[in-house]
Design a protein around this motif. Structure first.
Motif, PDB file in Angstrom:
ATOM      1  N   ALA A  78       0.815  -1.220   0.000  1.00 31.23           N
ATOM      2  CA  ALA A  78       0.000   0.000   0.000  1.00 31.23           C
ATOM      3  C   ALA A  78       0.847   1.268   0.000  1.00 31.23           C
ATOM      4  N   SER A  79       1.902   1.292   0.827  1.00 35.41           N
ATOM      5  CA  SER A  79       2.729   2.502   0.903  1.00 35.41           C
ATOM      6  C   SER A  79       3.472   2.744  -0.405  1.00 35.41           C
ATOM      7  N   ASP A  80       3.959   1.674  -1.033  1.00 35.07           N
ATOM      8  CA  ASP A  80       4.649   1.823  -2.311  1.00 35.07           C
ATOM      9  C   ASP A  80       3.683   2.284  -3.395  1.00 35.07           C
ATOM     10  N   VAL A  81       2.469   1.751  -3.375  1.00 37.33           N
ATOM     11  CA  VAL A  81       1.449   2.167  -4.338  1.00 37.33           C
ATOM     12  C   VAL A  81       1.209   3.677  -4.212  1.00 37.33           C
ATOM     13  N   GLU A  82       1.043   4.139  -2.985  1.00 42.42           N
ATOM     14  CA  GLU A  82       0.778   5.565  -2.779  1.00 42.42           C
ATOM     15  C   GLU A  82       1.949   6.426  -3.239  1.00 42.42           C
ATOM     16  N   ASN A  83       3.174   5.989  -2.941  1.00 44.97           N
ATOM     17  CA  ASN A  83       4.352   6.767  -3.346  1.00 44.97           C
ATOM     18  C   ASN A  83       4.480   6.856  -4.861  1.00 44.97           C
ATOM     19  N   ARG A  84       4.296   5.732  -5.527  1.00 43.71           N
ATOM     20  CA  ARG A  84       4.394   5.731  -6.992  1.00 43.71           C
ATOM     21  C   ARG A  84       3.288   6.562  -7.624  1.00 43.71           C
ATOM     22  N   LEU A  85       2.082   6.389  -7.104  1.00 44.95           N
ATOM     23  CA  LEU A  85       0.938   7.129  -7.643  1.00 44.95           C
ATOM     24  C   LEU A  85       1.094   8.622  -7.396  1.00 44.95           C
ATOM     25  N   ARG A  86       1.578   8.974  -6.213  1.00 36.77           N
ATOM     26  CA  ARG A  86       1.777  10.394  -5.890  1.00 36.77           C
ATOM     27  C   ARG A  86       2.797  11.022  -6.841  1.00 36.77           C
ATOM     28  N   THR A  87       3.900  10.322  -7.060  1.00 34.01           N
ATOM     29  CA  THR A  87       4.923  10.842  -7.975  1.00 34.01           C
ATOM     30  C   THR A  87       4.352  11.054  -9.367  1.00 34.01           C
ATOM     31  N   GLU A  88       3.569  10.088  -9.823  1.00 29.27           N
ATOM     32  CA  GLU A  88       2.975  10.160 -11.154  1.00 29.27           C
ATOM     33  C   GLU A  88       1.996  11.326 -11.259  1.00 29.27           C
ATOM     34  N   LYS A  89       1.127  11.461 -10.256  1.00 23.43           N
ATOM     35  CA  LYS A  89       0.121  12.521 -10.298  1.00 23.43           C
ATOM     36  C   LYS A  89       0.753  13.908 -10.121  1.00 23.43           C
ATOM     37  N   GLU A  90       1.790  13.988  -9.289  1.00 21.93           N
ATOM     38  CA  GLU A  90       2.485  15.261  -9.106  1.00 21.93           C
ATOM     39  C   GLU A  90       3.074  15.739 -10.428  1.00 21.93           C
ATOM     40  N   GLN A  91       3.707  14.820 -11.147  1.00 23.05           N
ATOM     41  CA  GLN A  91       4.319  15.186 -12.418  1.00 23.05           C
ATOM     42  C   GLN A  91       3.272  15.619 -13.427  1.00 23.05           C
ATOM     43  N   GLN A  92       2.161  14.879 -13.486  1.00 21.34           N
ATOM     44  CA  GLN A  92       1.086  15.228 -14.412  1.00 21.34           C
ATOM     45  C   GLN A  92       0.493  16.599 -14.089  1.00 21.34           C
ATOM     46  N   PHE A  93       0.206  16.814 -12.806  1.00 22.29           N
ATOM     47  CA  PHE A  93      -0.379  18.095 -12.400  1.00 22.29           C
ATOM     48  C   PHE A  93       0.579  19.238 -12.681  1.00 22.29           C
ATOM     49  N   PHE A  94       1.851  19.063 -12.296  1.00 27.72           N
ATOM     50  CA  PHE A  94       2.807  20.157 -12.443  1.00 27.72           C
ATOM     51  C   PHE A  94       3.058  20.473 -13.909  1.00 27.72           C
ATOM     52  N   ASN A  95       3.187  19.451 -14.748  1.00 32.32           N
ATOM     53  CA  ASN A  95       3.399  19.694 -16.178  1.00 32.32           C
ATOM     54  C   ASN A  95       2.252  20.495 -16.772  1.00 32.32           C
ATOM     55  N   SER A  96       1.022  20.145 -16.385  1.00 32.90           N
ATOM     56  CA  SER A  96      -0.150  20.862 -16.880  1.00 32.90           C
ATOM     57  C   SER A  96      -0.162  22.302 -16.365  1.00 32.90           C
ATOM     58  N   TYR A  97       0.136  22.473 -15.080  1.00 33.35           N
ATOM     59  CA  TYR A  97       0.141  23.814 -14.474  1.00 33.35           C
ATOM     60  C   TYR A  97       1.209  24.688 -15.103  1.00 33.35           C
ATOM     61  N   TYR A  98       2.410  24.121 -15.281  1.00 36.32           N
ATOM     62  CA  TYR A  98       3.497  24.933 -15.831  1.00 36.32           C
ATOM     63  C   TYR A  98       3.244  25.276 -17.301  1.00 36.32           C
ATOM     64  N   ALA A  99       2.588  24.388 -18.033  1.00 32.41           N
ATOM     65  CA  ALA A  99       2.249  24.681 -19.424  1.00 32.41           C
ATOM     66  C   ALA A  99       1.349  25.921 -19.498  1.00 32.41           C
ATOM     67  N   GLU A 100       0.448  26.059 -18.544  1.00 35.08           N
ATOM     68  CA  GLU A 100      -0.412  27.244 -18.502  1.00 35.08           C
ATOM     69  C   GLU A 100       0.414  28.502 -18.245  1.00 35.08           C
ATOM     70  N   LEU A 101       1.396  28.387 -17.356  1.00 35.41           N
ATOM     71  CA  LEU A 101       2.251  29.543 -17.071  1.00 35.41           C
ATOM     72  C   LEU A 101       3.122  29.899 -18.274  1.00 35.41           C
ATOM     73  N   GLU A 102       3.586  28.876 -18.990  1.00 35.59           N
ATOM     74  CA  GLU A 102       4.379  29.142 -20.199  1.00 35.59           C
ATOM     75  C   GLU A 102       3.557  29.941 -21.206  1.00 35.59           C
ATOM     76  N   ASN A 103       2.278  29.592 -21.344  1.00 36.56           N
ATOM     77  CA  ASN A 103       1.401  30.340 -22.252  1.00 36.56           C
ATOM     78  C   ASN A 103       1.137  31.743 -21.724  1.00 36.56           C
ATOM     79  N   LYS A 104       0.912  31.838 -20.429  1.00 33.39           N
ATOM     80  CA  LYS A 104       0.608  33.127 -19.812  1.00 33.39           C
ATOM     81  C   LYS A 104       1.758  34.120 -20.005  1.00 33.39           C
TER      82      LYS A 104
END
Length: 324
Positions: free
Chosen positions: A146-172
């Motif tokens: 369970a702990s490994d699942v959460e760590n891997r999933l968190r890393t994956e979701k963090e990267q997805q969220f941040f890439n999307s957020y930063y893409a908006e800033l690049e456009n802005k």
């Protein structure tokens, strides 16, 4: 002035006595004085508290505290020397200090951004486990990993969220890193870049974020030898410019949201500025004063030639047969 003006540092209390189990040392106890200030026992405790937990035990011993106190005294000597030389007024210090604070603001902003926007549900963890039941977690049950699942999933979701957020800033901010200009920069001989100093390495509709070649040339000498060597590779250099753009974009967002005025960051910002000051004065008084000539290197090599030599070896293979 070619040497450090050694300030009188008087150790007032022997830490071995202070650390006696029968005596609780007050935080306001003065453990060292010098011309310009003093160091309290509480200052040592605070410094230890900032050290990663796994290393704190080492510095809570008598020898560890004495070593730490010696280091803190040395820092104060160099810091006072830097102030006397008005190091804070130099262009090099101001650029380095600004860059380090931008890194700090970027990292703090990114950390807060992810903490505030990411929630991982139990359903998402279960789904991630099912998707990887045949690779990461083959032969395992969810409760075991369970702990490994959460760590891997968190890393994956963090990267997805941040890439999307930063893409908006690049456009802005209309961010463009100019690889064609980057290719023209001569990192081996910085003086050869005079014709392109005003060319934009990072273009933006925000002048705080936009950076030209002259900015890179001004900070490049302060990079470590390892960093300089890595940046000789085109891919690494282009990634460095992209990371620089990201740093200034996120730092700008942090500043707009009042991060520089946050009380919980003031001490860290002040310590960052002091660290840059210490590094600047140390480089000026020690590193830059050391001249390594070819003859010195040759003498060192001849004196220590055994360290650069390998003994002759021979590889022998033996074949044996049971029948002729």
């Amino acid at each position: 002035m070619n040497r450090i003006k050694f300030l009188l540092i008087i150790i007032l209390i022997i830490l071995g006595t202070l650390l006696s189990a029968e005596y609780q040392v007050p935080r306001e106890t003065v453990v060292a004085e010098y011309s310009g200030g003093k160091i309290l026992y509480g200052d040592i405790e605070d410094r230890i508290a900032k050290i990663p937990p796994m290393y704190q035990t080492k510095y809570r011993t008598e020898d560890g505290m004495n070593s730490l106190l010696d280091m803190m005294c040395t820092e104060e000597v160099f810091y006072l020397e830097a102030l006397e030389k008005n190091m804070q007024e130099t262009e090099n210090y101001q650029e380095q200090s600004e860059m380090q604070i931008m890194f700090l603001l970027k990292n703090e902003y990114r950390k807060n951004l992810l903490e505030e926007n990411l929630i991982i549900s139990e359903e998402e963890k279960q789904e991630f486990f099912r998707q990887h039941a045949e690779d990461y977690y083959a032969g395992r049950i969810f409760e075991e990993v369970a702990s490994d699942v959460e760590n891997r999933l968190r890393t994956e979701k963090e990267q997805q969220f941040f890439n999307s957020y930063y893409a908006e800033l690049e456009n802005k901010y209309e961010i463009v890193t100019n690889d064609s200009i980057a290719k023209q920069i001569d990192l081996e001989n910085l003086e050869n870049n005079s014709a392109i100093l005003q060319e934009k390495l990072i273009s933006s509709n925000n002048e705080f974020i936009a950076k030209d070649v002259s900015y890179l040339i001004s900070i490049f000498p302060q990079l470590s030898p390892q960093q300089k060597q890595q940046l000789q590779r085109e891919t690494a250099f282009n990634n460095y410019i992209k990371d620089m753009a990201q740093t200034w974009v996120l730092a700008y967002e942090a500043i707009q949201k009042g991060y520089k005025e946050r009380e919980d960051l003031q001490e860290t910002i002040e310590q960052t500025e002091k660290n840059v000051m210490l590094r600047s004065i140390y480089n000026a008084l020690v590193v830059d004063a050391v001249q390594i000539t070819d003859s010195l290197m040759l003498d060192y090599y001849n004196t220590n030639i055994a360290e650069y030599s390998s003994k002759s070896t021979r590889k022998i293979q033996v074949f044996s047969f049971t029948k002729e």
